[in-house]
Structures are given as C-alpha cells and as structure tokens.
Enzyme design. Structure first.
Site, mmCIF file in Angstrom:
data_model
loop_
_atom_site.group_PDB
_atom_site.id
_atom_site.type_symbol
_atom_site.label_atom_id
_atom_site.label_comp_id
_atom_site.label_asym_id
_atom_site.label_seq_id
_atom_site.Cartn_x
_atom_site.Cartn_y
_atom_site.Cartn_z
ATOM 1 N N GLY A 169 2.762 26.186 3.402
ATOM 2 C CA GLY A 169 2.946 25.839 4.811
ATOM 3 C C GLY A 169 2.748 27.078 5.679
ATOM 4 O O GLY A 169 2.098 28.047 5.291
ATOM 5 N N GLY A 170 3.375 27.036 6.833
ATOM 6 C CA GLY A 170 3.252 28.155 7.784
ATOM 7 C C GLY A 170 3.725 29.472 7.202
ATOM 8 O O GLY A 170 3.339 30.547 7.680
ATOM 9 N N GLY A 403 -31.060 46.465 10.168
ATOM 10 C CA GLY A 403 -29.788 46.587 10.884
ATOM 11 C C GLY A 403 -28.681 47.080 9.968
ATOM 12 O O GLY A 403 -27.737 47.754 10.398
ATOM 13 N N ALA A 404 -28.813 46.748 8.673
ATOM 14 C CA ALA A 404 -27.775 47.159 7.724
ATOM 15 C C ALA A 404 -27.714 48.684 7.611
ATOM 16 O O ALA A 404 -26.645 49.249 7.338
ATOM 17 C CB ALA A 404 -28.038 46.522 6.368
HETATM 18 C C1 HXC Z 1 15.769 23.550 1.032
HETATM 19 C C2 HXC Z 1 14.805 23.642 -1.028
HETATM 20 C C3 HXC Z 1 13.526 23.800 -0.452
HETATM 21 C C4 HXC Z 1 13.458 23.838 0.975
HETATM 22 C C5 HXC Z 1 13.290 23.814 -2.559
HETATM 23 N N1 HXC Z 1 14.590 23.640 -2.327
HETATM 24 N N2 HXC Z 1 12.612 23.898 -1.423
HETATM 25 N N3 HXC Z 1 15.905 23.522 -0.278
HETATM 26 N N4 HXC Z 1 14.597 23.718 1.664
HETATM 27 N N5 HXC Z 1 12.290 24.022 1.576
HETATM 28 C C6 HXC Z 1 15.657 23.512 -3.322
HETATM 29 C C7 HXC Z 1 15.571 22.234 -4.093
HETATM 30 O O1 HXC Z 1 16.248 21.222 -3.418
HETATM 31 C C8 HXC Z 1 16.268 22.639 -5.379
HETATM 32 O O2 HXC Z 1 17.648 22.617 -5.166
HETATM 33 C C9 HXC Z 1 15.875 24.077 -5.558
HETATM 34 O O3 HXC Z 1 15.460 24.528 -4.281
HETATM 35 C C10 HXC Z 1 14.736 24.279 -6.511
HETATM 36 O O4 HXC Z 1 13.703 23.367 -6.167
HETATM 37 P P1 HXC Z 1 12.977 22.466 -7.250
HETATM 38 O O5 HXC Z 1 12.230 21.437 -6.509
HETATM 39 O O6 HXC Z 1 13.944 22.016 -8.266
HETATM 40 O O7 HXC Z 1 12.019 23.523 -7.930
HETATM 41 P P2 HXC Z 1 10.539 23.340 -8.431
HETATM 42 O O8 HXC Z 1 10.407 22.104 -9.253
HETATM 43 O O9 HXC Z 1 10.154 24.639 -9.042
HETATM 44 O O10 HXC Z 1 9.666 23.119 -7.118
HETATM 45 C C11 HXC Z 1 9.560 24.105 -6.147
HETATM 46 C C12 HXC Z 1 8.874 23.566 -4.884
HETATM 47 C C13 HXC Z 1 9.619 22.298 -4.395
HETATM 48 C C14 HXC Z 1 7.448 23.198 -5.206
HETATM 49 C C15 HXC Z 1 8.887 24.686 -3.870
HETATM 50 O O11 HXC Z 1 11.012 22.586 -4.363
HETATM 51 C C16 HXC Z 1 9.187 21.859 -3.065
HETATM 52 O O12 HXC Z 1 8.158 21.199 -2.926
HETATM 53 N N6 HXC Z 1 9.998 22.188 -2.055
HETATM 54 C C17 HXC Z 1 9.753 21.759 -0.705
HETATM 55 C C18 HXC Z 1 8.635 22.529 -0.123
HETATM 56 C C19 HXC Z 1 8.474 22.225 1.337
HETATM 57 O O13 HXC Z 1 8.010 21.110 1.675
HETATM 58 N N7 HXC Z 1 8.898 23.164 2.168
HETATM 59 C C20 HXC Z 1 8.832 23.011 3.573
HETATM 60 C C21 HXC Z 1 7.380 23.351 3.889
HETATM 61 S S1 HXC Z 1 7.090 23.451 5.576
HETATM 62 P P3 HXC Z 1 18.683 22.274 -6.337
HETATM 63 O O14 HXC Z 1 19.992 22.359 -5.657
HETATM 64 O O15 HXC Z 1 18.304 20.919 -6.813
HETATM 65 O O16 HXC Z 1 18.485 23.328 -7.371
HETATM 66 C C22 HXC Z 1 7.273 25.029 5.878
HETATM 67 C C23 HXC Z 1 6.988 25.306 7.292
HETATM 68 C C24 HXC Z 1 7.018 26.753 7.547
HETATM 69 O O17 HXC Z 1 7.633 25.817 5.105
HETATM 70 C C25 HXC Z 1 6.551 26.889 8.950
HETATM 71 C C26 HXC Z 1 6.497 28.287 9.397
HETATM 72 C C27 HXC Z 1 5.876 28.370 10.720
#
Ligand code: HXC
Length: 513
Positions: A169-170, A403-404
């Site tokens: 993401g971002g 040019g290079a």
């Molecule tokens: C809160 C999160 C989290 C998040 C993971 N966790 N991502 N908690 N916010 N963004 C937590 C899970 O709930 C889990 O908690 C623990 O972290 C480990 O995650 P798992 O899913 O069990 O691990 P894994 O299978 O290795 O997968 C990792 C992952 C997946 C691929 C990163 O967790 C995932 O897809 N997370 C969401 C990603 C996402 O959509 N992020 C927001 C993107 S938007 P527990 O308690 O069960 O251990 C963004 C915008 C930024 O980031 C903008 C900036 C401008």
C-alpha cells in the site's frame, strides 16, 4: 526504591518480548530474525541505545484497550556501525503484524528528526502489515508524517531501507523516497496494490512474490538496489553500503589508508577488442582500475546496459557510472538513463566523486523508447551530470557517439578531467551510418556501390574513429594508455579533492522528472 527498580526491569523485559515468544518463534520458522535480533546484528556490540521502549498505542476502538504491547510494534534508537553513529528503526512483526499506528509513527519520526539534527544516516528495517487498521486516519497521518520527513532528510543524511517482510500500500512510499532499498529474497515484498486487488481490477492472477518480490523489483521495476539472500546477508549489505558513505551532506566519505605503489595495470591494455563491434565486459575495466574487490554494484540486474555502484580508488570512495557494451552494446535508453541519473544525484548530494566510463553507441531507437519518453528520461541523466559539483572524471574507452557523448559526463557539461583510450571513437555516429548519409549520392552513382561504401566508411573512420580530433580541441585532456588509467585517476581525484563550485542563487532547479 527496590520495588520501583523491579517495576522498571519488568517493564523493560516485557518490551523486549514484543508480541511474545511464540510469535518470535513463528518469525524464525519463516526464516526471519526478530526486530531486536536484526538491530543486534546491524549495530556494533553493546552500542544500541533504545528510545521509546515504553510507548503504547492510544487506540480504544475494536477492543484495542485490552491489547497493548510496550514499544507498539517498532524498536527505535541509535548506535554505531563500525564505530560510526547511525539511527535505526526496526518494525516488529510480532506486534499487530508490525502495523503502523499513530504512536508507532511518532517513534519513527522521533529518530528521523534526531538523525537530521545530528547528521547521521537513518536506517529503516521494514516488516509491516501496513496501516494499523483499527486506527484509521490516525495511522494514515502517521505515514504522511514519515513521508514528509523522508523528503526533509533527503540529501541531508543518507537514508537506507531494508525490506524484510511485507511492505504494501502507501507504505511503500517511505522506502521509495529513501536513497537505497535492500530486499530480502523470498521473505519480502513491496507493492501498492496486492494480488487480490490486482485480480479484482485487472483479472490478472499473480502471487505476491511475482508481483512485488525481490526478484521482480531487482529485474523488472528497478525499485530495489540490492537483493539479499536472507536477513543476515541484508544486514551485511547495509553495513558494506554505509562504508562508502559520509555521515551527512557536509561530511566527506571515509577514506581508507592506502600506500601508493606501482599503479600500472597491464591487463587494462588487453580488454577492448580490436573489432569495434565486439563486446567486452566493462566490469573487467572497473576491476582493473579500482582497489581489489572494492566495487559494490547497485541495481545489477536492472537496465544492465549501464553499470552503477561504489568503489574505492587508493582508499577513496567513488561512484562509478559505466556503459556496459555486453548489454545492448551499452546504449542509453529510458531505464538506464533513469538508473544512472538518480545515482549521480545521490553521489552529488553526499560528496562522492564520480568516475564515468564511456562506451556508448548512442540512444536506443524505436517507438517503444520514444513513447516512453526517452526525451524526458535521457534529459534526466544530462541534467544530473550537468548540475553535479562533485569531482567528475571521464574515461572514454571506445565509442562516444552522438548526443550520448555529450550526456556521458563530457567536458562541455562540467566534467573536470576527460581522458580517452587510444581505442576511443568520438563522432556523431558510427562510420557506416555516417557514410550512408553523407556519401549517399557518391555511393549510389558508383559502379560498385558496396565497395564504394566500404571505401567511404574507411575514410570516415580514419578521420573520426579516434580520440585525436577531440583532444586537439581540448574536449579530451589526455589520450592515455589504458594501463595508466588507475594512476591517472588516483592523481586526478587527489588534485580535485578541494573542488569548490559556486552556483547561482535559486530555490532549486527543475529536473525533468
Ligand atoms: C492491524 C494487523 C495488520 C494491520 C496484520 N495485522 N496486518 N493488525 N493492522 N494492517 C495483525 C493480524 O491481525 C495478526 O494478528 C498479526 O498481525 C499477524 O498477521 P497474519 O495475517 O497472521 O500474518 P501473515 O499471515 O504473515 O500475513 C501478513 C499480512 C496480512 C500479509 C501482512 O496480515 C495482511 O494482509 N494484513 C493486512 C494488510 C493490509 O491490508 N494493510 C493495510 C494496507 S493499506 P494476530 O493477533 O492474529 O496475531 C495501507 C495504507 C497505507 O497500509 C497508506 C499510507 C499512505
């Protein structure tokens, strides 16, 4: 007091455990180190001082009040690498997947501010699920606070990002605005939108690894500068990279002790083939010129028609930009121009002298190149060289066409010393193409046009396929025996050590982005 000390000790012990031993074990099973282990291996023994170990998040939605971990998913602080101060953050995947909360971001911002104020590199070890979903806009604001600081720090202190897990993401835009990215193979990925969104929007099926793994970003996109085989290798590469860099924009890069010896390198006389259309490996030239095994190549497998990286010359840290005749004959194209331009600008920010090795037949022709803006992108490299005020030395090993020739750090755009090997050919274009244009009528009218073309080609080559015309004009300072190159460069860079260039007052130039 004893009770209070006990409380402190127990809190610090709790902070050290992050999300708990079982989650650390899960990291290990995936072949990953924990955040603290990463810092341990990066920094000199006992040099790490932590900042903000007791910070907790402020979120009370979605039952978050009951779930809180000291440090809030990121370990921050400072320490030394080979005795030199650095600031560091390491995201802790064991706490909410290393996701970025408002307080997590504040901790990162705090060390980024310290890095700039105190003039030392900032190293970010990224391993995060992105924005802490439970926090909504507070988390997005935290990212923006970091992005803003990335930009304020740019050109002030070196910024290095390691991607040691998810970065999606971002969130990708913070590493993207730092100077260098190192990705760990098979355990890290970076993308703006992940495979699920890609499938929904474009119907493409792609794995995370194929979409944004180290291999994709080191070959297809050029996003990453280095690829590491595992966490330890990643840390070793960061340390090596730091060894070439100054602490900040007002500092000079470290100079290793070196005793001048016989610097004649006979093997350099034997690299360029007699036949001008036969390729050779410019990295052999680099190895022959530089201190033994000192070349650290960046973006090795992306736009490999140009080679960039750091090296040492008699202990001095230098940046190298070199056309690679082994790939696309060393031609300049969109990707190679962008790759080299950003590197030149980095070296210029941080007082790293530039060595440019030229063997370039021109710009790559074609609709693909024109429609992908070779005009704007080629201009980036021209602009980057033209604005660079660090010591700049060019060696033309063979072709410098069209040019290079101008773009590749020619005398005209501010290079300090321009050398050519006797094999250099400095002309508007190659002899065949030139003869076909300027002698067209004569060739067409000849009884044997093919023989006439050969005759004219030779005439043109005899006139221009050499460095002497350019040397007569002073565009080349010296035509040198290849074996003398190392000695000439050592003396040249020493002579330029105190180079100072005044620039007109302006806010900033408008580089063709
Ligand atoms: C809160 C999160 C989290 C998040 C993971 N966790 N991502 N908690 N916010 N963004 C937590 C899970 O709930 C889990 O908690 C623990 O972290 C480990 O995650 P798992 O899913 O069990 O691990 P894994 O299978 O290795 O997968 C990792 C992952 C997946 C691929 C990163 O967790 C995932 O897809 N997370 C969401 C990603 C996402 O959509 N992020 C927001 C993107 S938007 P527990 O308690 O069960 O251990 C963004 C915008 C930024 O980031 C903008 C900036 C401008």
């Amino acid at each position: 007091m004893d009770n209070k000390l006990d409380l402190l000790q127990s809190k610090l012990a709790e902070a050290k455990l992050g999300g708990g031993q079982s989650r650390i074990d899960t990291q290990h099973k995936k072949g990953k180190l924990s955040a603290r282990e990463r810092i341990h291996f990066l920094l000199d023994p006992d040099s790490f001082e932590e900042i903000g170990a007791l910070v907790t998040h402020r979120c009370s939605d979605f039952g978050m009040t009951e779930q809180s971990y000291l440090g809030d998913g990121v370990v921050t602080g400072y320490g030394t690498v080979n005795g030199r101060l650095v600031y560091v953050f390491a995201q802790d995947f064991t706490v909410f997947g290393g996701s970025l909360s408002e307080t997590h971001a504040e901790k990162i911002c705090k060390v980024m501010d310290l890095a700039v104020r105190n003039g030392a590199p900032m190293i970010g070890l990224n391993d995060s699920g992105g924005a802490r979903i439970q926090e909504g806009v507070n988390s997005l604001g935290g990212y923006a606070d970091i992005f803003y600081r990335n930009v304020q720090s740019s050109g002030v202190v070196p910024q290095i990002s390691a991607i040691m897990g998810p970065c999606a993401g971002g969130a990708v835009y913070s590493p993207a605005m730092t100077d260098f990215i190192v990705m760990v193979q098979n355990s890290s990925y970076m993308f703006v939108t992940g495979p699920n969104v890609v499938k929904t929007v474009t119907n493409e099926e792609v794995s995370s690894e194929d979409l944004g793994g180290a291999s994709a970003h080191s070959t297809k996109s050029g996003v990453t500068h280095l690829v590491a085989s595992n966490d330890l290798d990643c840390i070793a590469q960061i340390k090596r990279l730091l060894s070439y860099l100054p602490q900040n924009c007002e500092d000079k890069p470290p100079m290793l002790p070196y005793k001048l010896e016989e610097e004649y390198r006979e093997q350099l006389n034997r690299i360029v083939p007699e036949n001008a259309s036969q390729p050779y490996d410019i990295k052999e030239v680099i190895a022959g010129i530089c201190d033994t095994e000192s070349f650290m190549e960046l973006q090795e497998n992306y736009a490999d028609n140009i080679v960039i990286g750091f090296a040492r010359l008699a202990g001095r840290s230098i940046g190298i930009v070199a056309n690679q005749p082994m790939s696309l004959a060393g031609v300049l194209d969109v990707n190679s121009s962008k790759k080299a331009a950003r590197f030149v600008r980095f070296c210029d920010c941080f007082n790293i002298p530039l060595l440019v090795l030229v063997d370039v037949p021109g710009f790559l022709p074609g609709t693909d190149q024109e429609w992908n803006a070779i005009i704007t992108n080629g201009a980036k490299l021209l602009y980057a060289f033209s604005e660079a005020t660090v010591p700049r030395i060019t060696v033309i090993t063979r072709k410098a066409y069209g040019g290079a020739y101008d773009v590749m750090n020619s005398k005209h755009i501010g290079a300090d010393l321009n050398f050519a090997w006797p094999s250099a050919e400095i002309a508007v274009m190659g002899a065949k193409g030139a003869s076909e244009i300027i002698f067209k009528r004569e060739i067409d009218a000849a009884p044997d046009p093919a023989a006439k073309l050969l005759e004219k080609e030779k005439e043109y080559a005899d006139t221009f396929a050499n460095p002497y015309r350019a040397a007569a004009r002073g565009f080349i300072d010296e035509v040198i025996e290849p074996a003398e190159t190392r000695r000439k460069l050592i003396k040249g860079f020493a002579m330029l050590e105190h180079k100072a260039v005044a620039r007109p007052k302006r806010k900033h130039g408008n580089v063709p982005l």
